[in-house]
Design a protein around this motif. Structure first.
Motif, PDB file in Angstrom:
ATOM      1  N   CYS A 191       0.842  -1.198   0.000  1.00  0.00           N
ATOM      2  CA  CYS A 191       0.000   0.000   0.000  1.00  0.00           C
ATOM      3  C   CYS A 191       0.879   1.251   0.000  1.00  0.00           C
ATOM      4  O   CYS A 191       1.828   1.360   0.780  1.00  0.00           O
ATOM      5  CB  CYS A 191      -0.908   0.006   1.228  1.00  0.00           C
ATOM      6  SG  CYS A 191      -1.903   1.518   1.394  1.00  0.00           S
TER       7      CYS A 191
ATOM      8  N   ASN B 168      -0.870  -6.163   0.350  1.00  0.00           N
ATOM      9  CA  ASN B 168      -2.235  -6.444  -0.093  1.00  0.00           C
ATOM     10  C   ASN B 168      -2.161  -7.426  -1.248  1.00  0.00           C
ATOM     11  O   ASN B 168      -1.177  -7.458  -1.986  1.00  0.00           O
ATOM     12  CB  ASN B 168      -2.928  -5.179  -0.591  1.00  0.00           C
ATOM     13  CG  ASN B 168      -3.376  -4.277   0.528  1.00  0.00           C
ATOM     14  OD1 ASN B 168      -4.501  -4.339   0.961  1.00  0.00           O
ATOM     15  ND2 ASN B 168      -2.484  -3.433   1.020  1.00  0.00           N
TER      16      ASN B 168
ATOM     17  N   THR C 101      -3.914  -8.666  -4.853  1.00  0.00           N
ATOM     18  CA  THR C 101      -4.800  -8.268  -5.939  1.00  0.00           C
ATOM     19  C   THR C 101      -4.967  -9.447  -6.884  1.00  0.00           C
ATOM     20  O   THR C 101      -4.174 -10.392  -6.861  1.00  0.00           O
ATOM     21  CB  THR C 101      -4.265  -7.024  -6.680  1.00  0.00           C
ATOM     22  OG1 THR C 101      -5.260  -6.576  -7.609  1.00  0.00           O
ATOM     23  CG2 THR C 101      -2.969  -7.304  -7.416  1.00  0.00           C
TER      24      THR C 101
ATOM     25  N   GLU D  67      -7.515   0.203  -6.525  1.00  0.00           N
ATOM     26  CA  GLU D  67      -7.967  -0.771  -5.543  1.00  0.00           C
ATOM     27  C   GLU D  67      -7.724  -0.199  -4.154  1.00  0.00           C
ATOM     28  O   GLU D  67      -6.648   0.343  -3.880  1.00  0.00           O
ATOM     29  CB  GLU D  67      -7.191  -2.065  -5.746  1.00  0.00           C
ATOM     30  CG  GLU D  67      -7.767  -3.242  -5.029  1.00  0.00           C
ATOM     31  CD  GLU D  67      -7.203  -4.542  -5.561  1.00  0.00           C
ATOM     32  OE1 GLU D  67      -7.579  -4.948  -6.679  1.00  0.00           O
ATOM     33  OE2 GLU D  67      -6.381  -5.124  -4.858  1.00  0.00           O
TER      34      GLU D  67
ATOM     35  N   CYS E 181      -6.923  -0.234  -0.218  1.00  0.00           N
ATOM     36  CA  CYS E 181      -6.131  -1.032   0.714  1.00  0.00           C
ATOM     37  C   CYS E 181      -7.079  -1.737   1.683  1.00  0.00           C
ATOM     38  O   CYS E 181      -8.030  -1.134   2.185  1.00  0.00           O
ATOM     39  CB  CYS E 181      -5.157  -0.133   1.482  1.00  0.00           C
ATOM     40  SG  CYS E 181      -4.219  -0.998   2.769  1.00  0.00           S
ATOM     41  N   THR E 182      -6.801  -3.000   1.971  1.00  0.00           N
ATOM     42  CA  THR E 182      -7.654  -3.754   2.890  1.00  0.00           C
ATOM     43  C   THR E 182      -7.423  -3.374   4.342  1.00  0.00           C
ATOM     44  O   THR E 182      -8.217  -3.727   5.207  1.00  0.00           O
ATOM     45  CB  THR E 182      -7.430  -5.270   2.724  1.00  0.00           C
ATOM     46  OG1 THR E 182      -6.050  -5.558   2.948  1.00  0.00           O
ATOM     47  CG2 THR E 182      -7.823  -5.739   1.337  1.00  0.00           C
TER      48      THR E 182
ATOM     49  N   CYS F 154      -7.915   1.392   3.856  1.00  0.00           N
ATOM     50  CA  CYS F 154      -9.016   1.763   2.948  1.00  0.00           C
ATOM     51  C   CYS F 154      -8.691   2.907   1.987  1.00  0.00           C
ATOM     52  O   CYS F 154      -9.595   3.439   1.342  1.00  0.00           O
ATOM     53  CB  CYS F 154     -10.285   2.086   3.728  1.00  0.00           C
ATOM     54  SG  CYS F 154     -10.872   0.693   4.716  1.00  0.00           S
TER      55      CYS F 154
END
Length: 61
Positions: A9, A16, A18, A32, A34-35, A38
């Motif tokens: 990230c 992360n 993908t 996308e 970030c888990t 966010c």
């Protein structure tokens, strides 16, 4: 064929996963979140013709 790729990230530095789309062309760009934090990451993905190598670069979106 590699189904996943990992990127770091651009905001928090956390790894992360993908899921690149092999039917989307050799070079791809998409956003996308970030888990962890966010934040949106712009991902630049290069899929190598060997079907095994995926290069991902992330920058702040």
């Amino acid at each position: 064929m590699q189904d996943t790729a990992t990127y770091t990230c651009a905001y928090c530095g956390e790894p992360n996963v993908t899921f690149p789309d092999w039917s989307g062309g050799r070079r791809q760009q998409y956003i996308e979140d970030c888990t962890v934090c966010c934040q949106p990451n712009v991902l630049y993905v290069t899929l190598e013709p060997d079907g095994e190598t995926v290069c991902v670069f992330a920058e702040a979106g």
